[in-house]
Design an enzyme around this catalytic site. Structure first.
Site, short mmCIF file in Angstrom:
data_model
loop_
_atom_site.label_atom_id
_atom_site.label_comp_id
_atom_site.label_asym_id
_atom_site.label_seq_id
_atom_site.Cartn_x
_atom_site.Cartn_y
_atom_site.Cartn_z
N GLU A 1 -4.91 -9.32 -10.05
CA GLU A 1 -4.13 -9.41 -8.71
C GLU A 1 -4.94 -9.78 -7.54
O GLU A 1 -4.82 -10.60 -6.62
CB GLU A 1 -3.15 -8.30 -8.67
N GLY B 1 4.30 -3.14 -2.45
CA GLY B 1 5.21 -1.93 -2.35
C GLY B 1 4.73 -1.06 -3.17
O GLY B 1 4.75 0.23 -3.02
N ALA B 2 3.94 -1.16 -4.29
CA ALA B 2 3.45 -0.36 -5.17
C ALA B 2 1.85 -0.06 -5.35
O ALA B 2 1.29 0.85 -5.85
CB ALA B 2 3.92 -0.27 -6.76
N THR C 1 -2.20 -1.67 -3.61
CA THR C 1 -2.77 -2.42 -2.58
C THR C 1 -4.05 -3.34 -3.06
O THR C 1 -4.71 -2.22 -3.83
CB THR C 1 -2.85 -1.88 -1.51
N GLN C 2 -4.46 -4.25 -2.81
CA GLN C 2 -5.66 -4.84 -3.35
C GLN C 2 -6.75 -5.12 -2.24
O GLN C 2 -6.39 -5.65 -1.10
CB GLN C 2 -5.44 -5.96 -3.93
N1 LIG Z 1 9.78 -5.95 7.00
C1 LIG Z 1 9.71 -6.61 5.76
N2 LIG Z 1 9.20 -5.98 4.86
C2 LIG Z 1 9.37 -6.82 3.70
C3 LIG Z 1 9.74 -8.08 3.50
N3 LIG Z 1 9.55 -8.64 2.29
C4 LIG Z 1 9.08 -7.36 1.55
N4 LIG Z 1 8.85 -6.36 2.45
C5 LIG Z 1 8.55 -4.93 1.94
O1 LIG Z 1 7.11 -5.07 2.13
C6 LIG Z 1 6.37 -4.33 1.13
C7 LIG Z 1 5.79 -5.46 0.12
O2 LIG Z 1 6.55 -6.22 -0.30
P1 LIG Z 1 5.86 -7.23 -1.30
O3 LIG Z 1 4.41 -7.80 -0.87
O4 LIG Z 1 6.71 -8.29 -1.70
O5 LIG Z 1 5.50 -6.18 -2.44
P2 LIG Z 1 5.68 -6.35 -3.97
O6 LIG Z 1 5.13 -7.74 -4.42
O7 LIG Z 1 7.13 -6.43 -4.30
O8 LIG Z 1 5.07 -5.12 -4.72
P3 LIG Z 1 3.56 -4.92 -5.66
O9 LIG Z 1 4.12 -5.13 -6.94
O10 LIG Z 1 3.07 -3.62 -5.26
O11 LIG Z 1 2.78 -6.27 -5.08
C8 LIG Z 1 7.71 -3.84 0.30
O12 LIG Z 1 7.89 -2.50 0.87
C9 LIG Z 1 8.83 -4.48 0.62
O13 LIG Z 1 10.00 -3.96 0.69
C10 LIG Z 1 10.03 -8.54 4.87
O14 LIG Z 1 10.47 -9.84 4.72
N5 LIG Z 1 9.92 -7.91 5.73
CA LIG Z 2 2.73 -8.29 -4.52
#
Ligand SMILES: Nc1nc2c(ncn2[C@@H]2O[C@H](COP(=O)(O)OP(=O)(O)OP(=O)(O)O)[C@@H](O)[C@H]2O)c(=O)[nH]1
Ligand SMILES: [Ca+2]
Length: 492
Positions: A168, A197-198, A200-201
């Site tokens: 990743e 969300g879960a 970080t890299q």
């Molecule tokens: N403010 C805001 N937060 C967002 C948006 N889209 C996603 N998030 C939040 O940002 C965080 C990271 O989102 P993502 O980068 O999509 O994370 P992910 O790919 O689902 O999670 P991983 O599997 O850990 O990579 C999460 O807490 C999301 O709820 C957005 O458009 N606006």
């Molecule tokens: Ca992601």
């Protein structure tokens, strides 16, 4: 005396006519050759099954380029409605069902005749890693449901799997540097910071790093004839949603029914379930023996105090290497620049803090003021923003600054090396493009031999030179034939 013949000889006329025809033909060929022809594309699709949601990305590249060496660009993206696939552990069929709408958009975007040769990948990240840890059979069922949905698509389905944290991080780095054209040109690379969300890299090249001190953090690439020894690490549980759970769990260790939280605005008051807070392996170890069913989560709005509780989720006590970031993880000397994307961007963009030329102290002051604003005022100022996101920006901003400065050791000086980015040249920054480029072998290990001139330059130079030559020939012809004709007329 015979009068001078004012007309050129037939030979001269023939030479002039041939010359004019040659010039017209050359210019026409040059213009037609360089006229943009409707581009034919090949396509590739990647589904990013993240912890918080799934997104579909469609990439395309020129079909006629040999070995698919043309530039790959994102042509469409689709956000799957609802939560990430790991949230469907108890009803897996819904995970497959959730993808249908975006798959429909993909069928509309990719031309029908290309669909069967369009590779389709699904990569799952930290949400599925966590589900796999706590309930591997549930994780298998979710994948089964997702596979069934994707196999029935007209695309060339290539499989669904969980990416390792190392993959990743490394593919995020490849994406950023590919889109910036740094790899092909052998330029100094940009580090990649991804906040999910879960997890970080962090991934970057450092002169200080050869991989020997911590081989698990080392990824070697040979791309376009250049060798790269990349440092990368993925911190599971340190994405912003899981980090928030860890921070709130630290407040609730006494099993209190009321929790006063400095990371939420004053006036914020929500009743929450203890079971939801402790539903993840990131926090289950912190669960108090006896807990009531619910607790009142009450905001206090204090940045300094928030920073202190956020710091408490990082462990700085032990390091068996020459240097560490946190939790005993090796990290070489930071070497910038860095691109910070996903939640780094969402949060800092909302807070108007993407300008990293602003001194770090000013950034902190602005965030401090934002956190101190009452919840009522915040809701009035941002009536259209999703309330769940809105409530968490103070925490998220504080978490980002703490992770960067305390966790990774960015200083007031090196902070300005970070650029918060969402897209590069129209394509989203993230691991998906790098993943597809790798699986389709679209980045060659060796630099391809390219002609020294671009096509348009070649055609223009050949045209100009030919016109010059024809001109010279005409001049020569005139010099040979004119004087002879005029001499003849004078003598006779
Ligand atoms: N403010 C805001 N937060 C967002 C948006 N889209 C996603 N998030 C939040 O940002 C965080 C990271 O989102 P993502 O980068 O999509 O994370 P992910 O790919 O689902 O999670 P991983 O599997 O850990 O990579 C999460 O807490 C999301 O709820 C957005 O458009 N606006
Ligand atoms: Ca992601």
């Amino acid at each position: 005396m015979k009068e001078k013949n004012p007309w050129p000889t037939p030979v001269t006329i023939i030479i002039i006519v041939i010359g004019v025809i040659a010039i017209v033909a050359l210019v026409t060929v040059a213009v037609l050759q360089n006229k943009p022809v409707p581009q034919k594309y090949k396509y590739g699709i990647v589904l990013d099954a993240g912890s918080s949601h799934t997104a579909l990305y469609i990439y395309h590249w020129p079909a006629e380029k040999d070995n698919n060496t043309g530039r790959v660009e994102q042509t469409h993206s689709c956000k799957v409605k609802g939560k990430g696939i790991s949230s469907y552990a108890s009803e897996p069929w819904k995970a497959g069902e959730s993808l249908k709408e975006c798959m429909g958009e993909a069928e509309e975007t990719v031309p029908k005749e290309r669909a069967h040769e369009t590779p389709l990948y699904l990569g799952a990240t930290a949400g599925m890693r966590l589900l796999d840890i706590v309930n591997s059979s549930a994780s298998k069922n979710v994948f089964q449901a997702v596979e069934n949905a994707l196999r029935n698509s007209p695309f060339s389905y290539q499989g669904a799997r969980i990416l390792s944290g190392q993959e990743e991080g490394a593919f995020g780095w490849v994406t950023v540097n590919y889109l910036d054209d740094r790899l092909k040109q052998g330029l100094k690379t940009t580090g990649a910071l991804d906040l999910g969300g879960a997890s970080t890299q962090i991934s970057f090249i450092s002169d200080d790093f050869d991989g020997s001190e911590s081989p698990i953090n080392s990824v070697n690439f040979r791309l376009y004839g250049n060798d790269y020894n990349l440092y990368t690490h993925s911190f599971l549980c340190y994405g912003k949603d899981q980090a928030l759970k860890m921070v709130v769990a630290n407040h609730t260790q006494s099993g209190a029914t009321t929790v006063l939280d400095p990371c939420f605005h004053s006036g914020y008051n929500e009743t929450k379930n203890y079971s939801v807070l402790y539903d993840s392996p990131c926090v289950s170890g912190r669960k108090p023996q006896e807990v009531p069913e619910k607790f009142d989560h009450i905001g206090k709005g204090n940045f300094q105090e928030c920073q202190e509780v956020v710091k408490s989720v990082f462990n700085f006590t032990s390091c068996k290497y020459s240097r560490c970031s946190f939790n005993g993880v090796f990290q070489p000397l930071l070497q910038g620049p860095f691109g910070a994307f996903s939640a780094y961007y969402f949060v800092m963009n909302f807070l108007n803090l993407t300008d990293t030329s602003m001194p770090l102290e000013t950034v902190k002051e602005k965030l401090s003021q934002y956190c101190a604003t009452s919840w009522d005022k915040i809701k009035i100022q941002h009536p259209t923003v999703n309330v769940k996101y809105l409530a968490e920006y103070c925490f998220s901003g504080t978490y980002i600054l703490t992770l960067l400065t305390e966790g990774y050791d960015f200083t007031a000086v090196t902070y300005s090396n970070i650029k918060f980015i969402k897209k590069i040249k129209g394509s989203d920054a993230g691991w998906t493009l790098g993943y597809m480029l790798n699986l389709t072998n679209m980045i060659p290990a060796e630099a391809p031999d390219s002609p020294p001139l671009p096509h348009a330059g070649y055609v223009s130079i050949v045209t100009v030179m030919t016109i010059l030559l024809i001109g010279l020939l005409l001049l020569l012809a005139l010099r040979i034939f004119w004087p002879r004709c005029s001499k003849k007329t004078q003598i006779v």
